[in-house]
Design a protein around this motif. Structure first.
Motif, PDB file in Angstrom:
ATOM      1  N   VAL A   4       0.856  -1.183   0.000  1.00  0.00           N
ATOM      2  CA  VAL A   4       0.000   0.000   0.000  1.00  0.00           C
ATOM      3  C   VAL A   4       0.889   1.229   0.000  1.00  0.00           C
ATOM      4  O   VAL A   4       1.709   1.423   0.910  1.00  0.00           O
ATOM      5  N   VAL A   6       0.945   5.198   0.308  1.00  0.00           N
ATOM      6  CA  VAL A   6       0.182   6.376   0.734  1.00  0.00           C
ATOM      7  C   VAL A   6       0.905   7.601   0.193  1.00  0.00           C
ATOM      8  O   VAL A   6       2.044   7.886   0.580  1.00  0.00           O
ATOM      9  N   PRO A  20      -5.048   5.354   7.018  1.00  0.00           N
ATOM     10  CA  PRO A  20      -4.746   4.132   6.262  1.00  0.00           C
ATOM     11  C   PRO A  20      -3.503   3.418   6.776  1.00  0.00           C
ATOM     12  O   PRO A  20      -3.439   2.173   6.763  1.00  0.00           O
ATOM     13  N   THR A  23      -4.690   1.534   9.952  1.00  0.00           N
ATOM     14  CA  THR A  23      -5.660   0.470   9.681  1.00  0.00           C
ATOM     15  C   THR A  23      -5.017  -0.712   8.977  1.00  0.00           C
ATOM     16  O   THR A  23      -5.212  -1.870   9.367  1.00  0.00           O
ATOM     17  N   PHE A  24      -4.237  -0.461   7.930  1.00  0.00           N
ATOM     18  CA  PHE A  24      -3.590  -1.568   7.215  1.00  0.00           C
ATOM     19  C   PHE A  24      -2.513  -2.240   8.073  1.00  0.00           C
ATOM     20  O   PHE A  24      -2.316  -3.455   8.003  1.00  0.00           O
ATOM     21  N   TYR A  36       0.039  -6.633   4.830  1.00  0.00           N
ATOM     22  CA  TYR A  36       0.270  -5.394   4.088  1.00  0.00           C
ATOM     23  C   TYR A  36       1.635  -4.790   4.417  1.00  0.00           C
ATOM     24  O   TYR A  36       2.085  -4.810   5.563  1.00  0.00           O
ATOM     25  N   THR A  68      -1.982  -1.056  -4.060  1.00  0.00           N
ATOM     26  CA  THR A  68      -3.011  -0.064  -3.735  1.00  0.00           C
ATOM     27  C   THR A  68      -2.330   1.270  -3.490  1.00  0.00           C
ATOM     28  O   THR A  68      -1.294   1.334  -2.819  1.00  0.00           O
ATOM     29  N   ILE A  70      -3.138   5.087  -1.929  1.00  0.00           N
ATOM     30  CA  ILE A  70      -4.067   5.898  -1.153  1.00  0.00           C
ATOM     31  C   ILE A  70      -3.739   7.366  -1.369  1.00  0.00           C
ATOM     32  O   ILE A  70      -2.570   7.777  -1.263  1.00  0.00           O
ATOM     33  N   ILE A 102      -9.091   9.656   0.219  1.00  0.00           N
ATOM     34  CA  ILE A 102      -9.663   9.914   1.538  1.00  0.00           C
ATOM     35  C   ILE A 102     -10.107  11.363   1.612  1.00  0.00           C
ATOM     36  O   ILE A 102      -9.327  12.274   1.316  1.00  0.00           O
ATOM     37  N   SER A 154     -13.711   8.038  -0.418  1.00  0.00           N
ATOM     38  CA  SER A 154     -14.372   8.029   0.892  1.00  0.00           C
ATOM     39  C   SER A 154     -14.669   9.445   1.338  1.00  0.00           C
ATOM     40  O   SER A 154     -14.113  10.416   0.818  1.00  0.00           O
ATOM     41  N   MET A 161     -11.544   5.086   7.505  1.00  0.00           N
ATOM     42  CA  MET A 161     -11.299   3.788   8.136  1.00  0.00           C
ATOM     43  C   MET A 161     -12.318   2.767   7.655  1.00  0.00           C
ATOM     44  O   MET A 161     -11.991   1.593   7.457  1.00  0.00           O
ATOM     45  N   CYS A 164     -11.032   1.618   4.323  1.00  0.00           N
ATOM     46  CA  CYS A 164      -9.855   0.766   4.457  1.00  0.00           C
ATOM     47  C   CYS A 164     -10.238  -0.627   4.958  1.00  0.00           C
ATOM     48  O   CYS A 164      -9.723  -1.641   4.459  1.00  0.00           O
TER      49      CYS A 164
END
Length: 328
Positions: A4, A6, A20, A23-24, A36, A68, A70, A102, A154, A161, A164
Motif C-alpha cells: 500500500v 500512501v 490508512p 488500519t492496514f 500489508y 493499492t 491511497i 480519503i 471516501s 477507516m 480501508c
C-alpha cells in the motif's frame, strides 16, 4: 505481501495520512503474519502535515510497485498537482493498481482524470466544490464511501477507516478485517451506502436575493401546513412566478425549500431535546409522525431515532440541554 503506497503531498491532512497507515498495519492473517506493507511516498523528501513535518522514504517511482495507492486530502485540495504526480498515478492505474482517496483527496484523484464518468464521494462540506470543479465526476455527498472496483473514494475522517476496512475485507476476508477493526476500536459493519451525518442547511440565496424576507417568513412558519398557494399569496405573486423566482435564486422549489426547513428544525430538536418523535413531528410542521419519519429518512439518510442516537452523548441523555454533535 500486498503493498500500500500512501501518497503524501505538501500540507497533507494528518488524519488522512495516519488512518490508512494504522488500519492496514493492524491487519493480521490467521497465522499472525502481516498481509500489508505500507509505504509513504511523495514527490518531495519532506512534506508539511500541519503541526509537524513528514519525511517520505519513497518517491513517486514507488507507486509503480504498489498494489493499492491511497490519496489523502490536503489543506487546499484545489492547488495544482506537483509535476509527475498525475502521470505516476495514471500509469499505475493503467497497470491495474487499486486507487482510493480519503476525504478531499478526491480532488487529487479527480485532477488525474481517472474519476471522469465515475461516481465518487468526498466530505459533504466539499462535495459541491468537487462537482463544480470536475463536472465529469458524479459526486454523491450522501455516502461513506464509493467502491467502483478499481477506484474508491471516501468521505470524512471515520469514513476513511470504513473504506480501508472494506478493502481489507475484500482482500483477505471478514475475519482479518474484523481483527483490524477491533484493534482500531471502530465498528466493521458501517456499509458504504450509509448516509454521512449532514447538518442540512437551506440552499443559499444570493446576497441580493429579493426572496430573503419570504425565506425568513417561511422558516418562522415552517410548522404551519403551508401550501404553494399560501406562500405565493404571502409573496403577492402567482404560484408559477414564485416557482420561477425560487429556482432562479435558490436552485429549488418553495415546497422543497420548506421541507428542508422542517427537516433542519427536526434535526435541532432531535439533537437538543428529549421530545418524543411524535411531538417533534408536530413541532417541525409535518402532517403526521409517519410523514415525518419518511421525509427525514429520505433527506438525511437515517431514521430520526438513529440520528438522535448518533448525536446524543451520555451526559446529555435525559435532559433538554444542548447535546454535542460531531461529524464522522
Amino acid at each position: 505481501m500486498h503493498t500500500v503506497a500512501v501518497l503524501a503531498l505538501d500540507h497533507v491532512i494528518p488524519f488522512d495520512l495516519s488512518a490508512p497507515i494504522d488500519t492496514f498495519n493492524w491487519a493480521r492473517l490467521p497465522d499472525g503474519r502481516t498481509p500489508y506493507r505500507v509505504r509513504v511516498c511523495s514527490p518531495a523528501e519532506e512534506v508539511s502535515a500541519g503541526p509537524f513535518t513528514v519525511r517520505a522514504p519513497y518517491g513517486l517511482d514507488a507507486l509503480a510497485e504498489a498494489d493499492t495507492i491511497i490519496l489523502p486530502g490536503t489543506a487546499d485540495p484545489t492547488v495544482p498537482l506537483p509535476p509527475g504526480v498525475a502521470e505516476a498515478v495514471c500509469e499505475a492505474a493503467a497497470n491495474g493498481t487499486r486507487i482510493a482517496s480519503i476525504c478531499v483527496g478526491a480532488f487529487i484523484f479527480a485532477a488525474t482524470g481517472l474519476l471522469d464518468g465515475q461516481r465518487a464521494t468526498t466530505h459533504w462540506i466539499a462535495a459541491a466544490d468537487l462537482a463544480a470543479l470536475y463536472p465529469k465526476v458524479t459526486v454523491d455527498p450522501n455516502v461513506l464511501y464509493v467502491d467502483n472496483g478499481q477506484f474508491l473514494t471516501s468521505a470524512g475522517a471515520a469514513a476513511a477507516m470504513d473504506m480501508c476496512l472494506h478493502m481489507i475485507r475484500m482482500d483477505y476476508g471478514s475475519a482479518v478485517a474484523a481483527h483490524a477493526a477491533r484493534m482500531s476500536v471502530v465498528p466493521l459493519e458501517r456499509e458504504g451506502g450509509q448516509a454521512q451525518f449532514i447538518v442540512h442547511t437551506q440552499p443559499p440565496a444570493p446576497a441580493d436575493a429579493t426572496l430573503e424576507p419570504l425565506l425568513s417568513w417561511m422558516e418562522e412558519n415552517a410548522e404551519r401546513d403551508l401550501t404553494l398557494d399560501d406562500i405565493a399569496a404571502h409573496a403577492g405573486t402567482s404560484s408559477r412566478t414564485l416557482n420561477r423566482r425560487f429556482r432562479e435564486q435558490t436552485g429549488t422549489t418553495p415546497l422543497q425549500w420548506l421541507h428542508r426547513a422542517r427537516v433542519r428544525r427536526a434535526q435541532y430538536l432531535l439533537e437538543n431535546t428529549d421530545h418524543a418523535v411524535e411531538r417533534i413531528a408536530h413541532q417541525a410542521g409535518f402532517g403526521s409522525p409517519t410523514a415525518f419519519r419518511d421525509r427525514f429518512k429520505r433527506v438525511v439518510g437515517i431514521s430520526p431515532q438513529a440520528y438522535r442516537r448518533a448525536f446524543r452523548t451520555r451526559e446529555s441523555a435525559g435532559t433538554d440541554g444542548v447535546m454535542a454533535t460531531q461529524m464522522s
